[in-house]
Design an enzyme around this catalytic site. Structure first.
Site, PDB file in Angstrom:
ATOM      1  N   GLU A   1      79.850  66.417  50.274  1.00 58.44           N
ATOM      2  CA  GLU A   1      80.318  65.395  51.226  1.00 58.44           C
ATOM      3  C   GLU A   1      81.413  64.541  50.587  1.00 58.44           C
ATOM      4  OE1 GLU A   1      77.206  66.041  50.466  1.00 58.44           O
ATOM      5  OE2 GLU A   1      76.253  66.663  52.336  1.00 58.44           O
TER       6      GLU A   1
ATOM      7  N   GLU B   1      85.641  68.757  34.623  1.00 57.51           N
ATOM      8  CA  GLU B   1      84.422  69.397  35.083  1.00 57.51           C
ATOM      9  C   GLU B   1      84.677  70.163  36.387  1.00 57.51           C
ATOM     10  OE1 GLU B   1      79.896  67.633  35.025  1.00 57.51           O
ATOM     11  OE2 GLU B   1      81.392  66.577  36.156  1.00 57.51           O
TER      12      GLU B   1
ATOM     13  N   GLN C   1      75.358  64.815  28.977  1.00 55.23           N
ATOM     14  CA  GLN C   1      76.210  63.860  29.697  1.00 55.23           C
ATOM     15  C   GLN C   1      75.349  62.801  30.394  1.00 55.23           C
ATOM     16  OE1 GLN C   1      77.917  65.459  33.293  1.00 55.23           O
ATOM     17  NE2 GLN C   1      79.795  64.294  33.064  1.00 55.23           N
ATOM     18  N   GLY C   2      75.390  61.585  29.910  1.00 55.77           N
ATOM     19  CA  GLY C   2      74.573  60.510  30.479  1.00 55.77           C
ATOM     20  C   GLY C   2      75.378  59.618  31.403  1.00 55.77           C
ATOM     21  N   TYR C   3      75.632  60.094  32.600  1.00 58.97           N
ATOM     22  CA  TYR C   3      76.387  59.308  33.581  1.00 58.97           C
ATOM     23  C   TYR C   3      75.454  58.777  34.680  1.00 58.97           C
ATOM     24  CZ  TYR C   3      81.160  60.716  32.176  1.00 58.97           C
ATOM     25  OH  TYR C   3      82.351  60.894  31.531  1.00 58.97           O
ATOM     26  N   SER C   4      74.817  59.717  35.427  1.00 56.90           N
ATOM     27  CA  SER C   4      74.094  59.339  36.651  1.00 56.90           C
ATOM     28  C   SER C   4      72.878  58.474  36.339  1.00 56.90           C
ATOM     29  CB  SER C   4      73.620  60.591  37.383  1.00 56.90           C
ATOM     30  OG  SER C   4      74.700  61.445  37.604  1.00 56.90           O
TER      31      SER C   4
HETATM   32  C1  LIG Z   1      71.501  70.376  38.751  1.00 52.55           C
HETATM   33  C2  LIG Z   1      72.101  69.027  38.486  1.00 52.55           C
HETATM   34  C3  LIG Z   1      72.581  68.741  37.225  1.00 52.55           C
HETATM   35  C4  LIG Z   1      73.098  67.475  36.956  1.00 52.55           C
HETATM   36  N1  LIG Z   1      73.497  67.188  35.674  1.00 52.55           N
HETATM   37  C5  LIG Z   1      73.923  65.938  35.390  1.00 52.55           C
HETATM   38  C6  LIG Z   1      74.242  65.578  34.045  1.00 52.55           C
HETATM   39  O1  LIG Z   1      74.142  66.390  33.120  1.00 52.55           O
HETATM   40  N2  LIG Z   1      74.627  64.315  33.800  1.00 52.55           N
HETATM   41  C7  LIG Z   1      74.756  63.381  34.792  1.00 52.55           C
HETATM   42  O2  LIG Z   1      75.141  62.259  34.501  1.00 52.55           O
HETATM   43  N3  LIG Z   1      74.451  63.685  36.072  1.00 52.55           N
HETATM   44  C8  LIG Z   1      74.032  64.937  36.389  1.00 52.55           C
HETATM   45  N4  LIG Z   1      73.693  65.260  37.680  1.00 52.55           N
HETATM   46  C9  LIG Z   1      73.725  64.217  38.697  1.00 52.55           C
HETATM   47  C10 LIG Z   1      74.816  64.393  39.717  1.00 52.55           C
HETATM   48  O3  LIG Z   1      76.052  64.039  39.190  1.00 52.55           O
HETATM   49  C11 LIG Z   1      74.425  63.535  40.925  1.00 52.55           C
HETATM   50  O4  LIG Z   1      73.260  64.117  41.488  1.00 52.55           O
HETATM   51  C12 LIG Z   1      75.517  63.483  41.950  1.00 52.55           C
HETATM   52  O5  LIG Z   1      76.576  62.702  41.487  1.00 52.55           O
HETATM   53  C13 LIG Z   1      75.000  62.884  43.275  1.00 52.55           C
HETATM   54  O6  LIG Z   1      74.397  61.659  43.048  1.00 52.55           O
HETATM   55  P1  LIG Z   1      72.932  61.331  43.597  1.00 52.55           P
HETATM   56  O7  LIG Z   1      72.025  62.433  43.203  1.00 52.55           O
HETATM   57  O8  LIG Z   1      72.593  59.963  43.164  1.00 52.55           O
HETATM   58  O9  LIG Z   1      73.058  61.388  45.171  1.00 52.55           O
HETATM   59  P2  LIG Z   1      73.724  60.281  46.106  1.00 52.55           P
HETATM   60  O10 LIG Z   1      75.016  59.850  45.517  1.00 52.55           O
HETATM   61  O11 LIG Z   1      72.702  59.240  46.383  1.00 52.55           O
HETATM   62  O12 LIG Z   1      74.021  61.122  47.399  1.00 52.55           O
HETATM   63  C14 LIG Z   1      72.990  61.472  48.333  1.00 52.55           C
HETATM   64  C15 LIG Z   1      73.672  62.175  49.493  1.00 52.55           C
HETATM   65  O13 LIG Z   1      74.600  61.277  50.131  1.00 52.55           O
HETATM   66  C16 LIG Z   1      75.900  61.855  50.165  1.00 52.55           C
HETATM   67  N5  LIG Z   1      76.925  60.822  49.964  1.00 52.55           N
HETATM   68  C17 LIG Z   1      76.991  59.941  48.943  1.00 52.55           C
HETATM   69  N6  LIG Z   1      78.093  59.161  49.075  1.00 52.55           N
HETATM   70  C18 LIG Z   1      78.731  59.578  50.193  1.00 52.55           C
HETATM   71  C19 LIG Z   1      79.928  59.168  50.849  1.00 52.55           C
HETATM   72  N7  LIG Z   1      80.701  58.191  50.370  1.00 52.55           N
HETATM   73  N8  LIG Z   1      80.299  59.835  51.980  1.00 52.55           N
HETATM   74  C20 LIG Z   1      79.529  60.852  52.477  1.00 52.55           C
HETATM   75  N9  LIG Z   1      78.370  61.263  51.892  1.00 52.55           N
HETATM   76  C21 LIG Z   1      77.986  60.642  50.766  1.00 52.55           C
HETATM   77  C22 LIG Z   1      75.932  62.851  49.016  1.00 52.55           C
HETATM   78  O14 LIG Z   1      76.892  63.855  49.227  1.00 52.55           O
HETATM   79  C23 LIG Z   1      74.506  63.389  49.039  1.00 52.55           C
HETATM   80  O15 LIG Z   1      74.385  64.395  50.004  1.00 52.55           O
HETATM   81  C24 LIG Z   1      73.184  66.511  37.981  1.00 52.55           C
HETATM   82  C25 LIG Z   1      72.725  66.822  39.263  1.00 52.55           C
HETATM   83  C26 LIG Z   1      72.181  68.057  39.515  1.00 52.55           C
HETATM   84  C27 LIG Z   1      71.672  68.347  40.895  1.00 52.55           C
END
Ligand SMILES: Cc1cc2nc3c(=O)[nH]c(=O)nc-3n(C[C@H](O)[C@H](O)[C@H](O)COP(=O)(O)OP(=O)(O)OC[C@H]3O[C@@H](n4cnc5c(N)ncnc54)[C@H](O)[C@@H]3O)c2cc1C
Length: 383
Positions: free
Chosen positions: A369, A243, A125-128
């Site tokens: 969060e 999901e 899954q290539g989202y993030s």
């Molecule tokens: C083990 C693992 C597997 C993953 N697998 C995939 C995958 O296969 N494909 C894929 O696309 N992605 C994947 N991800 C990515 C995952 O979807 C993102 O890590 C997640 O969406 C959070 O984004 P970020 O890491 O950029 O953190 P950020 O969005 O930068 O968040 C950082 C912190 O700020 C908080 N925060 C952010 N916005 C708000 C808000 N509006 N209000 C309050 N708090 C907030 C968050 O809760 C977090 O604590 C994976 C992540 C992990 C850890």
């Protein structure tokens, strides 16, 4: 298996699946929580279940699935938990397939679904992206139409198991002139397309399941667009909903609690008031979660799904999992590290891994969060 499994009573269905697992599930995979099937093992699992007529329980029969009622799907999961099966991601079967069924073309469905069923294609899954996680709509990987293809440039991150995937479904920006959600498209790509490279990221547990995926002038055929151009956000949102249902299940907390109980027993701590007090509180958390999950499952069986409740369940499940994994570390530390941090004589499990697996669970599939925002907005009547 030609018989309609939905016609079996729940008890008969459960007995049949349990019997199959007991006969066929490889013993070396029976390591719950810690073991995840990946690469060839995952392919083997899908092929085994496909050949035995157990693959794709939720898929409609017209696409080769079992078309099982939600009630029976839950029984499948319960029995896998009981049998102490390893985790399986199955991004193709669980996440992508429902999207292709709803938004894909006939050509996409007939090209991709059978290969997912037979375990020939593994998807990731290539989202993030580095600056687009919770705020996914800020993604910047761009796709520009160039003849019969899209030319894709950018980077994805945290792409689970990209290193052993055959294909990737990816969100790309196709329009920068409109509001950010309105300029995203959903594309399918082969991992061996020229210009597409994968770089593993080592995690706390020294594993490299998470990856960065780079796109440098990658040509993705225009026929690999799923849904309409610039409508990828709608497609992506449908997928995120699917999901979250599985990420709120009580399986991992329950299995971690069993490990904790076993650890307390084997380390002779059953009379330690501090340890048992904390364990009792965690037991209540798991019990509450299981009760909520069963209510939500009953509602879902009736066709009622509430996003706020799903969000709440995901928070409760993942935070309980973390709390229990922390308590496992506490119990291991009771003897100041004099005993090995393992359990089980024949194939000892390093229990510290449970903690490392629990840590990121409050981040993926919608961080805690963000889920709390969804719940509080619903409580306050905001959409
Ligand atoms: C083990 C693992 C597997 C993953 N697998 C995939 C995958 O296969 N494909 C894929 O696309 N992605 C994947 N991800 C990515 C995952 O979807 C993102 O890590 C997640 O969406 C959070 O984004 P970020 O890491 O950029 O953190 P950020 O969005 O930068 O968040 C950082 C912190 O700020 C908080 N925060 C952010 N916005 C708000 C808000 N509006 N209000 C309050 N708090 C907030 C968050 O809760 C977090 O604590 C994976 C992540 C992990 C850890």
């Amino acid at each position: 298996m030609t018989q309609d499994l939905n016609l079996l009573s729940n008890d008969a269905f459960r007995a049949r699946w349990r019997g199959w697992l007991e006969q066929n599930y490889p013993a070396e995979w029976r390591i719950p929580i810690i073991r995840r099937l990946a690469g060839d093992e995952e392919r083997r699992w899908h092929r085994m279940t496909y050949e035995a007529g157990w693959r794709a329980p939720a898929w409609p029969k017209q696409y080769g699935g079992l078309g099982l009622s939600l009630e029976k799907q839950l029984i499948l999961n319960e029995e896998m938990e009981r049998h102490r099966c390893a985790r399986v991601l199955d991004s193709g079967g669980v996440l992508l397939a429902p999207v292709l069924m709803k938004y894909g073309t006939d050509a996409q469905r007939s090209r991709y679904l059978p290969a997912i069923l037979r375990g020939e294609d593994l998807w990731c899954q290539g989202y993030s992206e580095p600056n687009a996680g919770s705020d996914l709509a800020s993604l910047r990987t761009s796709a520009v139409r160039d003849g019969e293809a899209f030319l894709v440039n950018g980077q994805k991150i945290w792409t689970t198991l990209a290193g052993c995937a055959d294909r990737i479904f990816v969100l790309v920006r196709t329009n920068k002139e409109v509001k950010k959600q309105a300029g995203i498209s959903f594309l399918l790509a082969d991992m061996d397309t020229p210009g597409l490279t994968v770089r593993p990221i080592l995690n706390l547990a020294d594993e490299d399941e998470l990856c960065e995926v780079f796109f440098e002038n990658v040509r993705i055929p225009a026929e690999n667009l799923v849904g309409a151009l610039d409508q990828g956000w709608t497609v992506a949102k449908a997928l995120l909903g699917d999901e979250r249902i599985s990420n709120g299940a009580p399986t991992l907390p329950r299995q971690a609690f069993e490990v904790l109980e076993q650890l307390i027993e084997t380390r002779g701590l059953a009379e330690d008031a501090g340890v048992t007090d904390r364990a009792a509180s965690l037991f209540c958390d798991v019990h509450d979660l299981a009760a909520l999950h069963s209510q939500v499952a009953d509602a879902a069986i009736r066709g009622e799904v509430d996003n706020a409740v799903l969000g709440m369940m995901k928070v409760l499940a993942t935070e309980a999992f973390q709390d229990i994994s922390e308590e496992i570390l506490n119990v291991i530390d009771e003897d100041a590290g004099l005993q090995s941090p393992t359990i089980g004589a024949e194939s000892p499990l390093d229990l510290r891994k449970i903690y490392m697996i629990a840590r990121p669970s409050t981040i993926y599939a919608g961080a805690s969060e963000v889920q709390r925002n969804i719940v509080s907005n619903a409580l306050m009547g905001k959409s």
